[in-house]
Design an enzyme around this catalytic site. Structure first.
Site, PDB file in Angstrom:
ATOM      1  N   SER B  51       0.808  -1.218   0.000  1.00  0.00           N
ATOM      2  CA  SER B  51       0.000   0.000   0.000  1.00  0.00           C
ATOM      3  C   SER B  51       0.845   1.274   0.000  1.00  0.00           C
ATOM      4  O   SER B  51       0.285   2.371  -0.018  1.00  0.00           O
ATOM      5  CB  SER B  51      -0.995  -0.003   1.164  1.00  0.00           C
ATOM      6  N   ILE B  53       2.588   2.932   2.047  1.00  0.00           N
ATOM      7  CA  ILE B  53       2.405   3.879   3.151  1.00  0.00           C
ATOM      8  C   ILE B  53       3.626   3.833   4.070  1.00  0.00           C
ATOM      9  O   ILE B  53       4.167   2.761   4.329  1.00  0.00           O
ATOM     10  CB  ILE B  53       1.139   3.513   3.971  1.00  0.00           C
ATOM     11  N   HIS B  55       4.060   4.071   7.629  1.00  0.00           N
ATOM     12  CA  HIS B  55       3.264   4.054   8.850  1.00  0.00           C
ATOM     13  C   HIS B  55       4.054   4.646  10.005  1.00  0.00           C
ATOM     14  O   HIS B  55       5.269   4.529  10.066  1.00  0.00           O
ATOM     15  CB  HIS B  55       2.945   2.603   9.258  1.00  0.00           C
ATOM     16  N   LYS B 254      -6.127  -5.283   9.401  1.00  0.00           N
ATOM     17  CA  LYS B 254      -6.190  -3.834   9.436  1.00  0.00           C
ATOM     18  C   LYS B 254      -7.267  -3.324   8.504  1.00  0.00           C
ATOM     19  O   LYS B 254      -7.626  -2.162   8.542  1.00  0.00           O
ATOM     20  CB  LYS B 254      -4.850  -3.248   9.010  1.00  0.00           C
TER      21      LYS B 254
END
Lengths: 300, 490
Positions: B51, B53, B55, B254
């Protein structure tokens, strides 16, 4: 300062070339320039030509050789800045061997054509192995003397799908043509191409290279071994480069035009597959010619 | 098969984001380094399909090594992003609760966990969520903003780590699968599928999803990794998504997110399905339906958005439930960095530093006097006469492609070039320009088009050439006829 033309045609594919030919034939006045992504005119279809049932397109390419309009090949329009005021020209951003440049135009004709819809566009399931392509890839590979596979499924029923299958079979590739559901190919006898009954393409399988395609017919699934899938079902308008321009498009990305081929922006016209996507370019030549008459009157 | 042999101080197995970060951190030290990657190019496993990202680790299991490294990575990212010119957007993430159960989980689990991890959350009413992100469902009742979350280009990150290491003296051996590991007290000898033998003092096993099998080659069967598949949909419709939108997590997952992509478009996904086959990268009708449903629950516009591409990625789930970073039980000179789940990209700067420190301590390495932390400017056109567009859908020029080909770690596969330049990522998915790009590989890297692969070994684009001299004799005729056609169609 930028070059200023009366008319700039974006794309020298079928609709653009048809426009240029008619423009010259009817003796229209005014300076005219065409911009073309490819290193030769003819658009993406030229790689498949000459071919049966595309005689009109082949003739257009032959005629283009003696055309007098200025055509910049290898020069791609990457943006359109519409005129702020009625009397100002539109500005087209281009990229080419000389770098990024600008061209100004009193009238713009969008003839930037279509892109073959890939398998991804229709969310066909499965992994992403090599060997899953569209016709343009196959025709360019064969033109370079490169064989794209040995055992192919061509999925589609269009004239282009048939031409592609025949070209592949002639090059020694074992080729099966699979028409999508409720479609039909014009001729059943396409030897050496095998024609399957209409089936839905459900999935592709394979890790490195395509291994098989999964088809569904009458509710039953079956697999067809293949190292190549040529996805030849549709065309989508090539309008990505126009996103920031304000030219109105419909929910399928087609440029919206009125009966004079004029878009939502005054002085910006559109013809061919950006207006009416058709994998066989069914309307391109006629639209190009018709628009030349409109523009002649508009300039005058 | 040619055989050759090399001797280096440290070998890193695995050219994913974790292996490449370790390699870069190791290149700060006075040691000779080699990277070994089984695929034709780097960034071909979990690192390419995720994804994207960065985090904060607000939801990491508190007190674990993973949580610690995610926290350290938060401090390291700004320098890494600056030094390596990585495209990054600090979008922030908004977690959206739409019913009682989710609101309860938000208060009882998410917020306390974030506090334990030292990440500050900003609480939002449903109205505030919609003010901040008008594209979010009207059913949003409550939410939290995690300001520190952002999106990054994972391809760029991985490539830049590796290129930085190469610039500092590391060597990369690509398309080399490790097939044997021989451990002796003073050295470890690796043999690869391509006939290379490498002797090293220390080996770092960053084999991603395959790290358990690498360990087993060394006689270490202390852990197992299983793939968890995540399916994704990319849309370029204008959903105006400008933050990462998260559902409230369940015990299992998630959940499915809606994420802006740093180079344009919106990413929907992932699913989380435990599977068996480490090569199963297929999307499924059911998976994509779940992605749509999950995304539309947060951002209604995602339900009908057209898709430009779908893909699946596999993350490594460890039998131990935690990051496995440390020496193998069979040798202190074999250091595992495995079971990195879905947080490898986010934690990569800290994993790299930590693993490199373990190697440093094992070998007693000292810092190099000169370390080039920064890469030269971002890939760009170097010559004005190379401005012609090759990738029509993305307006990527020949100059941009040649800049990638002239880099210290040039692309070795078609997808490798795609990840470096963005070419072939548009509407036509590369069908228009792939053959032209193959020509550029031939002209500028001397690459025989017949040997050019899409992504993994055996994924060739062409099976035979003009002289019919491809790998199999049977198509000799076909190739010759293709060449004839080329002549007649001119």
């Amino acid at each position: 300062m930028t070059d200023l033309y009366d008319v700039v045609v974006i794309g020298a594919g079928l609709s653009g070339l048809s426009f240029l030919r008619e423009w010259e034939r009817i003796g229209a006045d005014g300076s005219i320039l065409a911009l073309e992504y490819g290193d030769a005119v003819g658009g993406l279809l030229r790689h498949a030509l000459p071919a049966e049932e595309f005689e009109e397109a082949s003739q257009l390419l032959a005629d283009a050789a003696s055309g007098r309009a200025e055509i910049r090949c290898g020069t791609t329009a990457v943006g359109l800045l519409p005129a702020m005021n009625r009397d100002d020209p539109h500005v087209i951003l281009t990229r080419g061997a000389g770098g990024t440049t600008r061209v100004s135009a009193k009238r713009v004709v969008l003839a930037s054509g279509g892109l073959e819809t890939p398998r991804e566009h229709d969310q066909i399931s499965g992994p992403r192995p090599a060997g899953v392509v569209t016709p343009i890839f196959v025709h360019q590979a064969l033109a370079n003397g490169l064989l794209p596979g040995r055992r192919a499924v061509v999925y589609g029923a269009s004239k282009l799908a048939v031409v592609t299958a025949l070209r592949m079979a002639t090059a020694g590739i074992e080729t099966v043509l699979v028409p999508p559901p409720s479609s039909e190919v014009s001729s059943k006898d396409l030897a050496p191409v095998t024609v399957e009954s209409p089936s839905e393409l459900v999935a592709v399988q394979g890790y490195a290279r395509l291994e098989q395609v999964v088809l569904r017919r009458d509710g039953t699934e079956h697999s067809l071994p293949a190292d190549t899938l040529v996805y030849a079902v549709d065309l989508m308008p090539n309008t990505h480069w126009l996103h920031a321009s304000g030219v109105a498009t419909d929910d399928r990305g087609r440029v919206v035009v009125d009966d004079r081929y004029e878009t939502s922006l005054a002085g910006v016209f559109a013809i061919g597959t950006v207006v009416a996507p058709s994998i066989d370019h069914a309307h391109s030549v006629a639209m190009g010619a018709a628009a030349a008459h409109v523009l002649k009157g508009d300039i005058a | 098969m040619t055989s050759s042999s090399r001797t280096v101080d440290v070998v890193v197995i695995g050219g994913g984001v974790v292996g490449c970060s370790i390699l870069r951190e190791l290149s700060r030290y006075d040691a000779s380094l080699a990277l070994i990657e089984r695929h034709p190019d780097i960034c071909e496993g979990t690192s390419k399909a995720n994804s994207a990202i960065v985090h904060t680790g607000f939801d990491a299991p508190p007190g674990t090594l993973e949580a610690r490294l995610l926290a350290e990575a938060r401090e390291l990212w700004p320098d890494v992003i600056t030094d390596l010119n990585i495209p990054y957007l600090q979008t922030g993430a908004v977690m959206v609760a739409t019913d009682d159960t989710e609101q309860a989980a938000l208060h009882e689990e998410v917020i306390p966990k974030a506090e334990k991890n030292g990440v500050e959350l900003q609480r939002l009413t449903g109205e505030e969520v919609r003010d901040m992100a008008p594209y979010v469902t009207e059913r949003a009742r409550e939410g939290v903003l995690i300001e520190g979350e952002g999106v990054i280009d994972p391809f760029w990150t991985t490539r830049a780590y590796a290129e930085s290491a190469v610039r500092n003296g590391a060597e990369a051996f690509l398309g080399q699968e490790v097939v044997a590991i021989d451990i002796e007290p003073s050295k470890i000898t690796l043999r690869t599928s391509a006939g290379l033998t490498i002797e090293a003092k220390v080996v770092v096993n960053a084999g991603g999803l395959w790290a358990d099998e690498v360990a087993r080659l060394a006689g270490d069967d202390s852990f197992r990794l299983t793939p968890r598949k995540g399916e994704f949909i990319i849309t370029e419709d204008e959903l105006n998504v400008s933050q990462i939108i998260l559902p409230v997590p369940t015990k299992i997952s998630k959940g499915i997110l809606v994420t802006p992509i740093v180079f344009g478009g919106t990413l929907l996904g992932p699913t989380a399905d435990d599977i068996e086959d480490k090569r199963d990268l297929g999307t499924t009708p059911d998976g994509l339906r779940r992605v749509r449903d999950g995304a539309a629950k947060l951002v209604p516009g995602a339900a009908t958005a057209s898709s430009i591409r779908q893909f699946a990625g596999l993350r490594a789930v460890s039998s131990t439930g935690e990051y496995i970073i440390g020496p193998s039980k069979v040798s202190r000179n074999l250091i595992h960095v495995a079971g990195i789940r879905s947080t490898g990209l986010s934690a990569s700067p800290a994993i790299g530093r930590y693993a490199a420190s373990l190697v440093r301590d094992t070998l007693g390495l000292s810092q190099r006097t000169v370390f080039h932390a920064a890469l030269p400017e971002a890939l760009s056109e170097e010559h004005a006469d190379e401005g012609e567009v090759v990738c029509l859908c993305r307006s990527i020029t020949k100059g941009e492609i040649l800049a990638a080909m002239r880099s210290p770690l040039p692309p070795r596969s078609l997808d490798g070039l795609k990840r470096r330049t963005g070419a072939m990522l548009g509407d036509c998915q590369g069908n228009i320009c792939a053959v032209r790009i193959a020509e550029l590989f031939a002209k500028h890297l001397g690459r025989d088009p017949l040997s050019l692969e899409k992504h993994v070994a055996g994924s060739r684009l062409f099976v035979d050439g003009p002289d019919g001299d491809g790998s199999a004799g049977e198509t000799r005729r076909g190739g010759a006829r293709a060449a004839e056609l080329a002549v007649t169609s001119e």
